[in-house]
Write an enzyme that holds these catalytic residues in place. Sequence first.
Site, mmCIF file in Angstrom:
data_model
loop_
_atom_site.group_PDB
_atom_site.id
_atom_site.type_symbol
_atom_site.label_atom_id
_atom_site.label_comp_id
_atom_site.label_asym_id
_atom_site.label_seq_id
_atom_site.Cartn_x
_atom_site.Cartn_y
_atom_site.Cartn_z
ATOM 1 N N HIS A 158 -4.666 -20.267 12.818
ATOM 2 C CA HIS A 158 -6.166 -20.218 12.955
ATOM 3 C C HIS A 158 -7.082 -19.264 12.269
ATOM 4 C CE1 HIS A 158 -10.142 -21.534 14.229
ATOM 5 N NE2 HIS A 158 -10.521 -20.179 14.757
ATOM 6 N N CYS A 167 -12.802 -26.552 11.887
ATOM 7 C CA CYS A 167 -11.703 -25.868 11.334
ATOM 8 C C CYS A 167 -10.897 -26.965 10.724
ATOM 9 C CB CYS A 167 -11.091 -24.737 11.968
ATOM 10 S SG CYS A 167 -9.544 -23.835 11.296
ATOM 11 N N ASP A 178 -7.745 -6.919 2.166
ATOM 12 C CA ASP A 178 -6.496 -7.211 3.081
ATOM 13 C C ASP A 178 -7.002 -6.243 4.332
ATOM 14 O OD1 ASP A 178 -4.906 -4.410 4.068
ATOM 15 O OD2 ASP A 178 -6.054 -4.272 1.933
ATOM 16 N N CYS A 225 -6.001 -26.381 14.538
ATOM 17 C CA CYS A 225 -7.330 -26.959 15.227
ATOM 18 C C CYS A 225 -7.250 -28.572 14.913
ATOM 19 C CB CYS A 225 -8.729 -26.594 14.516
ATOM 20 S SG CYS A 225 -9.038 -25.053 14.921
ATOM 21 N N ASP A 240 0.742 -1.062 -0.066
ATOM 22 C CA ASP A 240 -0.019 0.023 0.001
ATOM 23 C C ASP A 240 1.074 1.197 0.092
ATOM 24 O OD1 ASP A 240 1.005 0.086 2.653
ATOM 25 O OD2 ASP A 240 -0.975 -0.286 3.588
ATOM 26 N N CYS A 264 -7.380 -26.364 10.057
ATOM 27 C CA CYS A 264 -6.089 -25.354 9.905
ATOM 28 C C CYS A 264 -5.366 -26.574 10.732
ATOM 29 C CB CYS A 264 -6.264 -24.059 10.598
ATOM 30 S SG CYS A 264 -6.383 -23.970 12.360
#
Length: 445
Positions: A395, A364, A326, A369, A115, A366
Amino acid sequence: MNEQTAATPPPSPDDFGFAVEHRLAAGGALGSDGAPLGRAGTIRTPHGEIQTPAFIPVGTKATVKALLPATVRELGGQAVLANAYHLFLQPGSDLVDEAGGLGRFMNWEGPTFTDSGGFQVMSLGVGFKKVISMTESAYADAEVIAKTKERLAHVDEDGVTFKSFLNGDKHRFTPEVSMRIQHELGADIIFAFDECTTLLNTRAYQEDSVARTARWAVRCLDEHARQTAARGHRPYQALFGVVQGAQYEDLRRAAARGLATMRGAEAEAQRFDGFGIGGALEKRELGTIVGWVSDELPEDRPRHLLGISEPDDLFAGIAAGADTFDCVAPSRQARGGSMYSPSGRINAKASAQRRRFEPLDPECDCYTCEHYTAAYLHHLFKAKEMLSSTLATIHNERYIVRLVERIRQSIIDGDFAELRDEVLGRQYGPEFAREAAARYAATAS
């Protein structure tokens, strides 16, 4: 070696592209022509493709805090966004350039964004730092400043003078300086230097700011063309113009129309490759405002909604035509123990997690998890172990990345509205989901 060799073609806008592949059939905003604004597509960059809609994890200082780049890739991150302002101050954009650019410097092989520093100029200027009120009504001033804070940035026609938050040194950002810094950082997608206002600024100030941002945008196009020509040893960087205008429909639409057709004053062939939607957005009106902007922007260029990651905001933004997003919130909140789940936020530090020997979010997929219990996460936070930040961030980032993946698939499959109602109903409650659905219906009509 900076000279362009005969074997290496010069950087070209043709190295960047965007294609719309599916349109939102129902449940989203409609443009003035009656066509749906929501879509799924593919952004093509010199360092790979981005399947949209997509959430872009933020690596402010060339790192997503607490995560390895390989971990970001494993959790589904397609690109990362770094901050030009912070990297300019430390370690310096010239050093990143010498290292081979942002991706090589941080060992990230995929697409990158930077940015422009406009948000940091605003947040430093008004003294709100990382959190800016989008609901304040006590003030309406051209020179808004947080209580007990010093204004660290001052805007004039040519640019912004500001003090470093690191050591108090004075620096000067202009459109040309921002372009030079972002070219040295070498991201695939960069943003024009803009002035980001708050909802506290007066209407008159918003008008002046939008006009000033447009003048800066022309200067960015010219400098972008100069930097591209001078740096033939680097791949082409796509430049996105940033639409401002706060909560005012006429300002937002006019700003979008102007950027859509804008060319450089000197570089008449240079246009914007895509667009950012920035500035102050009142949460309840986010979808409406994004819809105004999307309705004015060309279909063949991507739209990035800056600083958004909450599930309800993602549905609203995508339904209104935004392609990428974002935000630092998933990683920042994770480091404080605030974890996403389908049924709302979970405080990993709360006593209810101490003896909970199951995944924090059983639904989840991930790494955290699949391998650790809520009780273990609770222990790590209470013991102030560094691993707590890593596991929690994995996560939270995965949760948001996966949610946007699911939204993309729902556009392709034609069940966006059903997914929205299910997710928002569980996340915030059935009444919230009904109100959200009513707002979508009003926007669509």
